[in-house]
Structure formats: C-alpha cells, structure tokens
Design a protein around this motif. Sequence first.
Motif, short mmCIF file in Angstrom:
data_model
loop_
_atom_site.label_atom_id
_atom_site.label_comp_id
_atom_site.label_asym_id
_atom_site.label_seq_id
_atom_site.Cartn_x
_atom_site.Cartn_y
_atom_site.Cartn_z
N SER A 92 79.52 -47.86 84.10
CA SER A 92 79.66 -48.48 82.85
C SER A 92 79.22 -49.79 82.51
CB SER A 92 81.20 -48.05 82.55
OG SER A 92 81.94 -49.20 83.40
N PRO A 152 94.52 -37.72 74.59
CA PRO A 152 95.22 -38.65 75.24
C PRO A 152 96.43 -39.43 74.62
CG PRO A 152 92.85 -39.29 74.08
CD PRO A 152 93.07 -37.88 73.94
N LEU A 177 85.33 -38.00 83.00
CA LEU A 177 84.78 -39.46 83.55
C LEU A 177 83.68 -39.74 82.59
CD1 LEU A 177 84.73 -38.68 87.35
CD2 LEU A 177 86.27 -40.48 85.86
N ALA A 225 85.03 -41.60 79.53
CA ALA A 225 85.35 -42.80 79.90
C ALA A 225 84.25 -43.78 80.01
CB ALA A 225 86.26 -42.55 81.25
N LEU A 253 83.92 -47.27 77.85
CA LEU A 253 83.90 -48.52 78.56
C LEU A 253 82.71 -49.38 78.30
CD1 LEU A 253 85.21 -47.41 81.99
CD2 LEU A 253 86.51 -49.01 80.26
N PRO A 285 90.08 -48.41 82.07
CA PRO A 285 89.65 -47.39 82.69
C PRO A 285 90.86 -46.52 83.55
CG PRO A 285 89.31 -49.09 84.14
CD PRO A 285 89.86 -49.65 82.83
N ASN A 296 93.84 -44.81 82.74
CA ASN A 296 94.44 -43.38 82.58
C ASN A 296 93.15 -42.45 82.93
OD1 ASN A 296 96.19 -45.10 81.26
ND2 ASN A 296 96.90 -43.19 80.01
N PRO A 297 92.12 -42.36 82.33
CA PRO A 297 91.15 -41.30 82.96
C PRO A 297 90.69 -41.48 84.36
CG PRO A 297 89.89 -43.16 81.64
CD PRO A 297 91.56 -43.23 81.35
N LYS A 319 87.45 -53.58 77.20
CA LYS A 319 88.84 -53.53 77.71
C LYS A 319 89.70 -54.74 77.69
CE LYS A 319 87.32 -53.94 82.73
NZ LYS A 319 87.42 -53.22 84.15
N ARG A 338 89.06 -41.80 75.37
CA ARG A 338 89.53 -41.57 76.73
C ARG A 338 89.75 -43.00 77.39
NH1 ARG A 338 89.50 -37.17 73.69
NH2 ARG A 338 90.30 -35.15 75.04
N GLY A 339 90.96 -43.48 77.67
CA GLY A 339 90.84 -44.82 78.27
C GLY A 339 92.42 -45.02 78.10
#
Length: 423
Positions: free
Chosen positions: A41, A92, A111, A114, A118, A126, A128-129, A290, A330-331
């Motif tokens: 990422s 999510p 993934l 995610a 990111l 990152p 949760n995934p 993030k 997703r995150g």
Amino acid sequence: MTTTDRPQAATPARALLPLILPAGVVGVASSLLLLGVTELSDQLKNVLWEVLPDAIGIGRYSSLWVIVVLTTTGLAVGLVVWRVYGHAGPDPATTALVDPPLPASVVPGLLLAAVLALAGGVSLGPENPITASNIALAAWLGSKAMRGSSGELWAALAAAGTVGALFGTPVAAALILTESLAMRPAPGALWDKLFAPLIAGGTGALTTVLIAHPTFDLSLPELSGSRWGDVPAALAVASLGALVGMAAVHAFPYLHAAFRRLGNPVLVITAGGLVLGLLGALGGELTLFKGLEQVKVLAADPSGWSSGQFALMTIVKLAALTVAAACGFRGGRIFPSIFVGVALGLGVSALVPEVHPTLGVVCAVLGVLLAVTRMGWLSLFTAAVLAADPHVFPLLCVALLPAWLLVTGRPQMQLHNDGTPLR
C-alpha cells in the motif's frame, strides 16, 4: 464449597507444549502478512500521491487531486466488492475486530480492497481486514496441518499474532483476548487459555519490531508529576472524547442506511469516496490516510495550529472515519480514532493552556476509543503508550470511569445485518 466455587483446574504442561510451534508460526506469518500489505500500500500510495501528480503537473495534495484520487479509489474498491469472488468479505459495518473465520477464498479480494483504501487516503487503518485475513488463513491451513483442531484455537492465535504485530507488543493482544474470554467464559485457568495466544502475539510483535521498528510514542512533553488540577482536567477531557466519539456512533446507522439506498456497491463506495474527497479537501493533507504518521506531525509541534484548526481536523477526521466505515470501505477504526483523539486533545490544550498537552492527548484518545471500540483495556493501553510517561497511567485509570459510564449500554459502532446497532 460448591462446584462453581472451586478453582479452575490447570491444564497439564504436556497439553500446552504442542501448541508452542504452531503459535509461533502463526505469529510470524501474521506479522509478515501485515508488513507485506503495508509495504504494498505504501508503494501504491507513492504512485498515487507523488509520481502521478508530479507527472501531470498538479499539486500533490491540491483539493482537486484529493477529490479525484479518493473518488477513483471508491470506484476501484466498489468494483472489487462487486465483482471479485467473495465480495471482499461481509459488510464491514457488521463486523468486529475479531470475528469467526471467513472462507479462505475471500482473503484475496479483502486484501485487495484494503490495499486500495490504504493507498488512496481513506481514513481507515489496516487492522480489521488484516486480522480477518490472518484468521481465515490460519483456520484453513491449521485445520489441514492439525486434524481435529478447533477453528476457535486458530482464530485466537491469528488474532493475537496480528494485534501483537500491529502494536509491536503482545500486551495489547492479551488484553483484547482477556475481554473476549470474559464475554465467552470457558473452563480452564486464564493463563492456560492465554498461553498459546501470547506466544503468537509475542512472535508477531517481535517480527514486526525487528523488521519495521514501529513506535507509538509521540514524544509529547513530560508531565513532570501530576498536580491536583490534572484530575478534573483528565475527567473532563476523557468525557469530552467519549461524547465526540458517540456523536459518530449515533450517526453511523443513518449514514449506512443512506449509502445503502444507492444499491450497487460500485455506486455506494464511489459516492463514499467522493464524500471523503470533499472532506479531505476541507481538512487538508493531515486528515487523510489511517492517521498514524499524521499524529506524529501534530505532536511534534503542538503550538503549530490554533484551537480552531485542531477542532476542524477533529471534525473532518471523525466524519471521514464514519463515512468510510458506513459506505463499505474495508479497514479498521482504531488508528483514525487515535488521530481524532490527538487533534481533540491538542485543541483543548490550545484553548485552555492549563490543560497539559500530554494530558489532553491521552485522555481524549482514551475517550474516543472507548466510544468507537468499546474495548476498555485496548483503549487504556493505546492511550498510555502514546506518551511513554508513567505519570499518565493513574490519571487515565481515573478518567476512564466517567467516560465508560457515557458509552456503556449505548449503541455501538457495529450493526446487525438488518442495520440496527449492537448494544
């Protein structure tokens, strides 16, 4: 003495010894997957936010480029959720940090979604995934390697290994698992049940520390001892953080329902990306991504922004976190919540100079995390490690109490499948 009053029987050492090797392997593998996804990422982030804007002659974090990149990221993630096998996992909004194992076939899409989020500047972390992917892979491979082993064992090992890797210490993993065990009591001594997960958390943390050298210490000014005035300040700031976090929690189901009316996940997540782009253009570069690197910029110069600027960043980041989680990116929510707390705490200190900036930061982070995660131990641990100052811990333990009273029993930032919030 009744049966229920008797101490729990200890597990024989010979039953724990066979778990050492698989726990260590899971911990190392969990860390390596986290580091691999992070590196991938970061490379894509460099292309999106440096190489491309430089090539076309536009400002790297200009308002136009922020809107374009985040909207495009929403489109890309929406296509993954719509077309890739497994749809990048469940919605999510309905998942927690640690859930039962997903099918391993879901992991590639999860993934990919995610990594795109990111790199694209979405206000999610990152955790949760990566945790869900590690649990799915550990349960799938572990059941083949050790016939008859339970999926719950592999889920605990992978969760511990991932959390240990994320925080660079197995202590956070132990605290999270202790909360999980309290909700689902099972016979046996506590430390016997934590034995293998602690090995996974320790090896995961050690792998990350040796390779990436992470740190949560923000190098904030030292408190130089607690004062009587710090106690009411800690109580007030932690409570304020909890109230700010609860504002997002209460808005969450309504935002989720509004986005779901668009129907197709491509439309839903693209619309979410557009909203995030507009928020990023309003809040500036520091409110993107993030938030873990961005909080270090804020903490390095607490007097570099006014209380109004800190308030704007707090509101924008909190809104971005809520939108991103509600529309289907997703995150995880822990790292952006830390940014919200840091900005809020520094803003309080800038507005009320009598509140020490370190005290403001750790107490605000504590309150926001309690509201968003409902994990008391994790919130306390995260807030404490930001300062690396022993004087903050007693204050945090006291400040947690009124903040917890504000959040306990109220809706959580997680929904049932019908869209109603958990409590």
